[in-house]
Design an enzyme around this catalytic site. Structure first.
Site, mmCIF file in Angstrom:
data_model
loop_
_atom_site.group_PDB
_atom_site.id
_atom_site.type_symbol
_atom_site.label_atom_id
_atom_site.label_comp_id
_atom_site.label_asym_id
_atom_site.label_seq_id
_atom_site.Cartn_x
_atom_site.Cartn_y
_atom_site.Cartn_z
ATOM 1 C CD GLU A 38 21.676 3.754 -34.400
ATOM 2 O OE1 GLU A 38 22.012 3.288 -33.294
ATOM 3 O OE2 GLU A 38 20.712 4.525 -34.545
ATOM 4 C CG ASP A 93 19.901 7.976 -33.255
ATOM 5 O OD1 ASP A 93 20.584 7.039 -32.799
ATOM 6 O OD2 ASP A 93 18.743 8.227 -32.877
#
Length: 585
Positions: A301, A224
């Site tokens: 990401e 993330d």
């Protein structure tokens, strides 16, 4: 002639993977993102959980997935629904136990599925032991986070944050801690302090988190918020951090408390982020080699520049992310985009990615409105046809395989911190709740998601006649179209190995997928509002007059297996089609 009225753009790509022999499990794979809170509640508390996922894992296998990525399930106070982690080695109790996760891993592996965890390395919860020890000035943990005394305002004489940096969730990214008498940095919520990756002990502790879960059979990690891992260091001349400049055109973001108001040259996508990704790749590659396992994959990401996304793959010396999420289409395409826009973003990635890697395509996730809401419900099948027939890896957010739309969540029912930091008149601009509403399994209470009287988010839409059970029972449905597509990607050489050759017209995109073996296929997506008639013999070389429909949008009026004329094919508005070139009879 059609060529006189429609501008055509033809281009072919020889895919680098054609000469690579038998593929690994993740290459050309289908990945499915599950948002655990909203997938299936097994114990009636209104919150989805791991046992609920386990109970529905056969469904995931049935729709043709290879990898399953779970949004965060680690122990957390849930200030940001799991993106504020208080212990990276424990499961959040409302999702279940570590034993439940191990059972889920075993079940996935028994079905031939690979399970991927969401790894949130930029920050922890303020309740994490590391942060509590850092507050207490423990010698080992003192510099695990970004701390600063702040600066004295020359006018007021009061202490203030050391820079003008703004949180993703609005307002200052600095928060005063009374116990330590310093400010700490949080690029997301106040309860999400940023880790200090300039401290090698932080790097090694996070490497050990990966190793901990690899030892328990996890097959990879979705990482993330990679661009936020590093910030500019303190300026030795001033003893503080540099202010970020205001954007040139403030009319696009006039609120000075909003993250978009600043140009984030000191807090986002710094060069150091790549070396950390390369280190994590080394960790998973070493694990595979030392333990003789399947490949352990990294999915990253990063909402960042295209050049940075290409660097995520590696730098020519170090390998990086297996799958640096391709957000170009998700960020740039909408229901006003042209067919040329669609084609551009396909070619842009294929034409620029390094040799020896795989393209990937992401059209939706838990942070963006659902495909059927963003592009219009009439294009739901078209978008899945587009996603599933491109060369490389496809990523599907749970629910989009059956055309699920955003649910309605009122201001009073909102729980997303991005929405709650706004107000009743603007919250929908920021809220991610609508795309996170519960999965629609059947027509029973709460769409079969939960037996609770109140679910963590409302179902938010009608489900009595539109749900998974109903779509399985129907003669044809969004779900059945999706299953046809995923089977096609696994079985047809045109989609496992084929090149990409495209033709673009006013409102439509057609592309041929052809390999050295098997039947060529043609895909058409008519995103426009007008019917078009296409002559494939003009658009592509050596196309047989014999074509048959493999699958098409639910409202197309065509049956699977139906023969169509290659010289005068009618593509209806908002419809997608997959056609197989039949051998000459």
């Amino acid at each position: 002639m059609m060529g006189k009225t429609i501008g055509l753009l033809l281009i072919a790509f020889a895919l680098c993977q054609l000469s690579r022999g038998e593929r690994d499990w993740w290459e050309n794979g289908n990945f499915y993102q599950i948002y655990p809170r909203s997938f299936k509640d097994s114990n009636g508390d209104g919150i989805g959980d791991l046992i609920g996922i386990l109970e529905k894992l056969d469904y995931v296998k049935d729709i043709g997935m290879n990898g399953v990525w779970l949004s965060p399930i680690f122990q957390s106070p849930m200030a940001d629904f799991g993106y504020d982690i208080s212990d990276y080695t424990k499961v959040q109790p409302e999702y279940g136990t570590s034993e439940d996760l191990l059972a889920l891993i075993d079940k996935a592996h028994s079905l031939g599925l690979h399970l991927i965890l969401d790894f949130v390395p930029n920050h922890t919860s303020d309740e994490h032991e590391w942060f509590q020890r850092s507050i207490a000035n423990d010698s080992y943990y003192r510099d695990f986070y970004i701390w600063h005394d702040g600066v004295i305002n020359a006018t007021t004489g009061k202490r203030q944050p050391p820079s003008n940096w703004i949180s993703q969730f609005r307002y200052s990214a600095w928060e005063w801690n009374e116990q330590r008498q310093q400010y700490y940095l949080h690029q997301f919520g106040v309860k999400q302090p940023d880790l200090n990756y300039r401290n090698p002990n932080v790097v090694e502790e996070m490497n050990n988190v990966l190793r901990y879960w690899l030892a328990r059979g996890i097959d990879g990690f979705r990482i993330d918020a990679v661009p936020f891992l590093f910030e500019a260091d303190i300026d030795p001349a001033t003893g503080t951090y540099p202010d970020e400049p205001v954007i040139a055109d403030t009319s696009s973001c006039p609120d000075p408390d909003d993250w978009c108001h600043l140009n984030h040259i000191y807090t986002n996508s710094l060069p150091e982020i790549f070396n950390i990704v390369y280190q994590w790749r080394k960790v998973v590659d070493e694990w595979k080699r030392e333990h003789n396992t399947d490949t352990k994959v990294l999915l990253t990401e990063a909402y960042t520049s295209f050049e940075n996304l290409m660097r995520m793959y590696g730098d020519g010396v170090h390998n990086g992310s297996h799958i640096p999420f391709n957000f170009e289409m998700m960020a740039e395409l909408n229901n006003k985009s042209t067919a040329s826009d669609y084609d551009y973003y396909v070619r842009h990635w294929l034409d620029n990615m390094p040799a020896g890697v795989y393209a990937n395509w992401v059209l939706g996730n838990h942070d963006n409105p659902r495909l059927a809401s963003r592009f219009g419900a009439q294009r739901a099948d078209l978008m899945n046809i587009f996603l599933q027939t491109l060369p490389g890896i496809a990523v599907t957010y749970n629910g989009e395989e059956y055309g699920l739309e955003d649910g309605y969540v009122s201001w009073e029912e909102s729980v997303d911190p991005q929405a709650c930091n706004a107000d009743p008149s603007t919250y929908l601009k920021y809220s991610r709740d609508p795309e996170r509403t519960p999965f629609l399994w059947d027509n029973t209470k709460n769409a079969g998601f939960s037996t609770a009287d109140r679910t963590w988010l409302p179902v938010g839409q009608s489900y009595e006649t539109n749900n998974i059970e109903a779509q399985y029972a129907a003669d044809n449905s969004h779900l059945k179209i999706f299953k046809t597509l995923t089977k096609l990607r696994k079985s047809e050489p045109a989609f496992t190995d084929g090149d990409y050759k495209s033709a673009v017209g006013d409102g439509w995109l057609a592309y041929a997928r052809k390999a050295s073996s098997g039947s060529p296929h043609i895909v058409i997506v008519n995103i426009g509002d007008s019917k078009v008639t296409l002559n494939f013999n003009e658009l592509f070389d050596n196309i047989s007059a014999n074509l048959e429909v493999v699958t098409s949008s639910l409202q197309s009026g065509l049956a699977n297996g139906q023969s169509v004329d290659a010289s005068a094919f009618e593509a209806q508005p908002y419809n997608g089609y997959v056609l197989r070139v039949k051998s000459e009879e």
